[in-house]
Write a protein that holds these residues in place. Structure first.
Motif, PDB file in Angstrom:
ATOM      1  N   THR A 455      47.689  48.647  42.463  1.00 34.36           N
ATOM      2  CA  THR A 455      46.395  48.347  42.393  1.00 34.36           C
ATOM      3  C   THR A 455      45.594  48.308  43.652  1.00 34.36           C
ATOM      4  O   THR A 455      44.492  47.854  43.829  1.00 34.36           O
ATOM      5  CB  THR A 455      46.516  46.679  41.969  1.00 34.36           C
ATOM      6  OG1 THR A 455      47.160  45.889  42.994  1.00 34.36           O
ATOM      7  CG2 THR A 455      46.883  46.666  40.306  1.00 34.36           C
ATOM      8  N   LYS A 456      46.481  48.673  44.666  1.00 35.91           N
ATOM      9  CA  LYS A 456      45.867  48.561  46.027  1.00 35.91           C
ATOM     10  C   LYS A 456      44.675  49.449  46.311  1.00 35.91           C
ATOM     11  O   LYS A 456      44.720  50.575  45.831  1.00 35.91           O
ATOM     12  CB  LYS A 456      46.972  48.959  47.013  1.00 35.91           C
ATOM     13  CG  LYS A 456      46.737  49.099  48.415  1.00 35.91           C
ATOM     14  CD  LYS A 456      47.606  49.864  49.218  1.00 35.91           C
ATOM     15  CE  LYS A 456      48.884  48.993  49.488  1.00 35.91           C
ATOM     16  NZ  LYS A 456      49.956  49.895  50.326  1.00 35.91           N
ATOM     17  N   GLY A 457      43.537  48.957  46.806  1.00 31.93           N
ATOM     18  CA  GLY A 457      42.326  49.632  47.030  1.00 31.93           C
ATOM     19  C   GLY A 457      41.319  49.696  45.936  1.00 31.93           C
ATOM     20  O   GLY A 457      40.605  50.337  46.100  1.00 31.93           O
ATOM     21  N   LEU A 632      47.976  39.000  41.126  1.00 29.89           N
ATOM     22  CA  LEU A 632      47.202  40.123  41.741  1.00 29.89           C
ATOM     23  C   LEU A 632      45.619  39.566  41.783  1.00 29.89           C
ATOM     24  O   LEU A 632      44.808  40.318  41.926  1.00 29.89           O
ATOM     25  CB  LEU A 632      47.385  41.165  40.589  1.00 29.89           C
ATOM     26  CG  LEU A 632      48.534  41.705  40.413  1.00 29.89           C
ATOM     27  CD1 LEU A 632      48.598  42.710  39.297  1.00 29.89           C
ATOM     28  CD2 LEU A 632      49.349  42.483  41.595  1.00 29.89           C
ATOM     29  N   ASP A 633      45.406  38.546  41.605  1.00 34.03           N
ATOM     30  CA  ASP A 633      43.952  37.805  41.679  1.00 34.03           C
ATOM     31  C   ASP A 633      42.955  38.442  40.923  1.00 34.03           C
ATOM     32  O   ASP A 633      42.031  39.140  41.506  1.00 34.03           O
ATOM     33  CB  ASP A 633      43.587  37.856  43.214  1.00 34.03           C
ATOM     34  CG  ASP A 633      42.432  36.946  43.477  1.00 34.03           C
ATOM     35  OD1 ASP A 633      42.010  36.166  42.742  1.00 34.03           O
ATOM     36  OD2 ASP A 633      41.519  37.400  44.733  1.00 34.03           O
ATOM     37  N   ILE A 634      43.321  38.867  39.632  1.00 32.13           N
ATOM     38  CA  ILE A 634      42.612  39.708  38.808  1.00 32.13           C
ATOM     39  C   ILE A 634      41.240  38.977  38.373  1.00 32.13           C
ATOM     40  O   ILE A 634      41.377  37.847  38.051  1.00 32.13           O
ATOM     41  CB  ILE A 634      43.306  40.127  37.577  1.00 32.13           C
ATOM     42  CG1 ILE A 634      44.561  41.147  37.845  1.00 32.13           C
ATOM     43  CG2 ILE A 634      42.673  40.737  36.349  1.00 32.13           C
ATOM     44  CD1 ILE A 634      45.369  41.271  36.841  1.00 32.13           C
ATOM     45  N   LYS A 635      40.246  39.600  38.293  1.00 36.03           N
ATOM     46  CA  LYS A 635      38.849  38.946  38.055  1.00 36.03           C
ATOM     47  C   LYS A 635      38.799  38.882  36.496  1.00 36.03           C
ATOM     48  O   LYS A 635      38.090  37.942  35.928  1.00 36.03           O
ATOM     49  CB  LYS A 635      37.626  39.821  38.854  1.00 36.03           C
ATOM     50  CG  LYS A 635      36.337  39.188  38.315  1.00 36.03           C
ATOM     51  CD  LYS A 635      35.457  40.193  38.880  1.00 36.03           C
ATOM     52  CE  LYS A 635      33.853  39.594  38.771  1.00 36.03           C
ATOM     53  NZ  LYS A 635      32.771  40.394  39.440  1.00 36.03           N
ATOM     54  N   LEU A 658      39.686  44.457  38.827  1.00 36.10           N
ATOM     55  CA  LEU A 658      40.553  43.583  39.635  1.00 36.10           C
ATOM     56  C   LEU A 658      39.540  42.695  40.754  1.00 36.10           C
ATOM     57  O   LEU A 658      39.861  41.633  41.101  1.00 36.10           O
ATOM     58  CB  LEU A 658      41.194  44.742  40.671  1.00 36.10           C
ATOM     59  CG  LEU A 658      42.318  45.510  39.931  1.00 36.10           C
ATOM     60  CD1 LEU A 658      42.806  46.507  40.778  1.00 36.10           C
ATOM     61  CD2 LEU A 658      43.501  44.379  39.756  1.00 36.10           C
ATOM     62  N   ARG A 659      38.402  43.169  40.939  1.00 42.90           N
ATOM     63  CA  ARG A 659      37.757  42.353  41.773  1.00 42.90           C
ATOM     64  C   ARG A 659      36.043  42.864  41.690  1.00 42.90           C
ATOM     65  O   ARG A 659      35.708  43.916  41.221  1.00 42.90           O
ATOM     66  CB  ARG A 659      38.033  42.547  43.407  1.00 42.90           C
ATOM     67  CG  ARG A 659      38.017  43.830  43.927  1.00 42.90           C
ATOM     68  CD  ARG A 659      38.612  44.146  45.190  1.00 42.90           C
ATOM     69  NE  ARG A 659      40.178  43.653  45.384  1.00 42.90           N
ATOM     70  CZ  ARG A 659      41.145  44.380  45.073  1.00 42.90           C
ATOM     71  NH1 ARG A 659      41.116  45.541  44.781  1.00 42.90           N
ATOM     72  NH2 ARG A 659      42.520  43.891  44.994  1.00 42.90           N
TER      73      ARG A 659
END
Length: 659
Positions: A455-457, A632-635, A658-659
């Motif tokens: 998931t990075k970036g 993963l702080d998923i939105k 994700l954000r």
């Protein structure tokens, strides 16, 4: 910092205390003058006195220390007044003046609070109706408030006034009334915490349009509800209501379903409307033991039937009358009265028949709903007097007929809950006995390293990346592969086995069905042609094993107030139609996941016709998703559908932002 200076001040100054009786500043001052026994000072730049009390030009001129100021001056003057309060070393302020954040003047509101914080002044408001405590009435409502054991915390002054009037009319006493206003400084959770320690308060009733700090609310509420019942009524539960709330109090209304989940996890009681809130107050202000098993005693068979229906609808039970008690009832009642529940004393029952029946059943461990329909042979007040002899036996009076209001007064004066409709009583019982146990949410992100790398970036995941993420977290998926040519599609499909499902595979999360981007029941000789059609939309095509089973929706979101939330409901194309989605704050544990399945009816659907679908696998998936979205702080994410069958639960289509 303690709120004693707000609730228990030794001295008060009313800044803007007017000599005109119709002005807010004058009403507040007169209300304080009527019952407050501490030092009270009016501040008025033009008057020598207010209501016969010497007035001062400024709070700084008052010779004695001041604990609390009540500010009623025009909004433009509030910053200056607050500066003077800081110089005077005032400890707390109630800013009744309106016209701040709720009308777009957030900058002015922030200025006032910034000034107050320089002097460590705690501020209630602005745009507040004021407060009532056992020692003072710093509002512009009526001064003759009946004292009692119910606290009211409201985010609407108008609703607060109505509730005070209702309490007076129904002889319900108030320990505290707090109008929160815009909550620029003092928040709802601080007020709840303070009131939960008050010995005079038996229960707290709250009207909120928005929560100021979701994390603080979730941390505080479980501790509060361990001490007192806390009943919530939420404003802004619809899109229109939420918009109105924003202009009314400047608050973010948030999602009602998420708020409901927050109240449930905190051990609070959430009622549907003001009528229910006020009815529940009648139960909580008295000390009758209330049980979920109910005995209905009535002189009207029809009322008995309707009440029994309502009991079942609310998930309560009719208690069974023991055989020995039935024998006693047969001896005391006429042959036309059957000793069963509901206990119909028949239409010719008089006060003595009610008395005889209640003597026999009074020690039965249940709630006793005693209904009386006024008739020529019996009045409501006759039976009300009989009922008062059985106080403490789990008794509730229902009076219906000509003298019902007088009968209500008899019962309430004796400290017995009383209603004019049995449905109101049953619903209030349900709210009380089904109150959830409080618990706290512990959110510690512990992401899996492979998931972090994946998931990075990124702001979103492609569908095949989302499927890989499911597998990293141990959520099962159907056999799948990604094809970018006809030959590759054929090889993947052959390897999976037929029939297969073929889908477009875009870079951004979308609803593929709406774009006609999903083809099911694809056989070997159809693969290349289907690929050719789908590749007109996206060159990349997702090919999956075709599954059967129940289609479930499992999702997650990051609420702006309460943080991460997991959702469960009916899946497939009907998720937006059926809307039987249940919410819980992340992370969830096994019992919470089971509650979600019960509430959304998924449990019943899984076990319909004894299909043997793997509910345990679904529960584990819900638990995993609830932790993944925190890790993963998923939105936003949804698994739709998640197929559940005898083999387990399988994520077939996953969308993740994700954000």
């Amino acid at each position: 910092m303690t709120l004693d200076a707000l609730f228990k001040p030794k001295s008060i100054a009313v800044i803007g205390a007017s000599r005109h009786k119709e002005k807010v500043g004058n009403v507040v001052f007169r209300n304080l003058l009527a019952i407050y026994h501490g030092k009270l000072y009016p501040v008025n730049t033009k008057a020598e006195d207010v209501e016969g009390v010497k007035a001062f030009k400024s709070v700084k001129e008052i010779p004695d220390p001041i604990d609390l100021v009540v500010i009623t001056v025009p909004r433009e003057a509030v910053p200056t007044v607050m500066e003077e309060a800081v110089e005077k070393q005032v400890k707390a302020a109630i800013v009744i003046t309106a016209g701040f954040k709720e009308v777009g003047e957030e900058k002015l509101e922030n200025e006032v609070i910034s000034i107050a914080r320089k002097g460590s002044i705690r501020v209630l408001g602005p745009n507040t109706f004021g407060i009532i405590t056992p020692e003072l009435n710093a509002t512009f409502a009526y001064s003759d408030v009946k004292r009692g054991n119910i606290a009211l915390v409201v985010q609407s002054g108008g609703l607060g006034v109505y509730m005070l009037n209702w309490a007076q009319k129904n002889r319900i006493g108030i320990s505290y009334m707090v109008s929160l206003g815009n909550q620029a400084d003092i928040k709802e959770y601080e007020v709840l915490e303070y009131l939960s320690h008050d010995a005079e308060t038996k229960a707290i009733f709250v009207y909120l349009e928005g929560v100021s700090d979701g994390n603080a609310f979730l941390e505080t509420l479980p501790e509060v509800t361990k001490r007192k019942p806390v009943v919530f009524l939420k404003g802004g539960t619809t899109s229109n209501g939420a918009a109105a709330a924003k202009t009314h109090t400047g608050s973010l209304a948030g999602s009602f379903e998420v708020f409901k989940a927050a109240v449930r996890i905190g051990g609070g009681i959430l009622v549907e409307n003001l009528h229910d809130l006020l009815n529940l107050a009648k139960l909580l202000m008295y000390s009758e033991p209330i049980r979920d098993q109910i005995l209905v005693i009535t002189n009207s068979g029809g009322h008995g039937v309707l009440t029994s229906d309502e009991i079942e609808k609310n998930g309560l039970k009719l208690v069974e009358i023991p055989s020995w008690m039935q024998e006693e009832l047969r001896k005391a009642l006429p042959p036309t009265s059957m000793p069963k529940n509901p206990l119909d004393l028949t239409g010719d029952a008089n006060r003595d028949r009610y008395l005889s029946a209640l003597k026999i059943v009074s020690n039965l461990d249940c709630t006793k709903l005693v209904i009386v329909q006024a008739l020529p042979m019996v009045s409501c007040s006759d039976v009300a007097r009989v009922i008062t002899s059985f106080k403490g036996k789990g008794i509730i009076g229902i009076t219906m007929g000509l003298d019902e209001d007088y009968a209500l007064k008899i019962l309430e004066s004796a400290g017995i809950p009383a209603y004019t409709f049995p449905e109101d009583a049953v619903k209030a019982i349900r709210y009380l006995v089904k109150k959830p146990e409080p618990r706290k949410k512990i959110r510690i992100a512990q992401p899996i390293e492979a998931a972090v790398e994946l998931t990075k970036g990124k702001t979103t995941l492609r569908d095949y990346e989302a499927l890989k993420l499911m597998e990293i977290y141990g959520i099962r998926t159907p056999k799948w592969g990604i094809a970018e040519s006809e030959d590759e599609a054929q090889r993947i499909a052959d390897n999976i086995g037929y029939p297969v499902v073929m889908k477009i595979s875009p870079d951004q999360p979308i609803h593929k069905t709406e774009l006609k981007g999903v083809v099911v029941n694809v056989e070997k000789d159809q693969v290349k042609e289907v690929y050719k059609q789908l590749s007109k939309q996206t060159k990349r095509v997702l090919i999956q094993e075709q599954l059967s089973g129940l289609e479930i929706f499992v999702g997650g979101l990051k609420d702006p107030v309460f943080g991460h939330v997991v959702l469960v409901g009916s899946g497939g194309i009907y998720v937006d139609v059926l809307k039987n989605v249940s919410y819980a704050l992340s992370p969830v544990y096994e019992d919470e996941a089971q509650e979600l399945l019960q509430e959304s009816k998924i449990h019943d659907m899984l076990h319909a016709r004894k299909r043997g679908y793997d509910e345990g696998s679904l529960i584990r998936t819900v638990i995993t998703v609830s932790r993944m979205i925190v890790d993963l702080d998923i939105k936003e994410m949804d698994i739709n559908p998640l197929f559940v069958n005898e083999r387990g639960a399988f994520a077939t289509d996953v969308r993740i932002v994700l954000r």
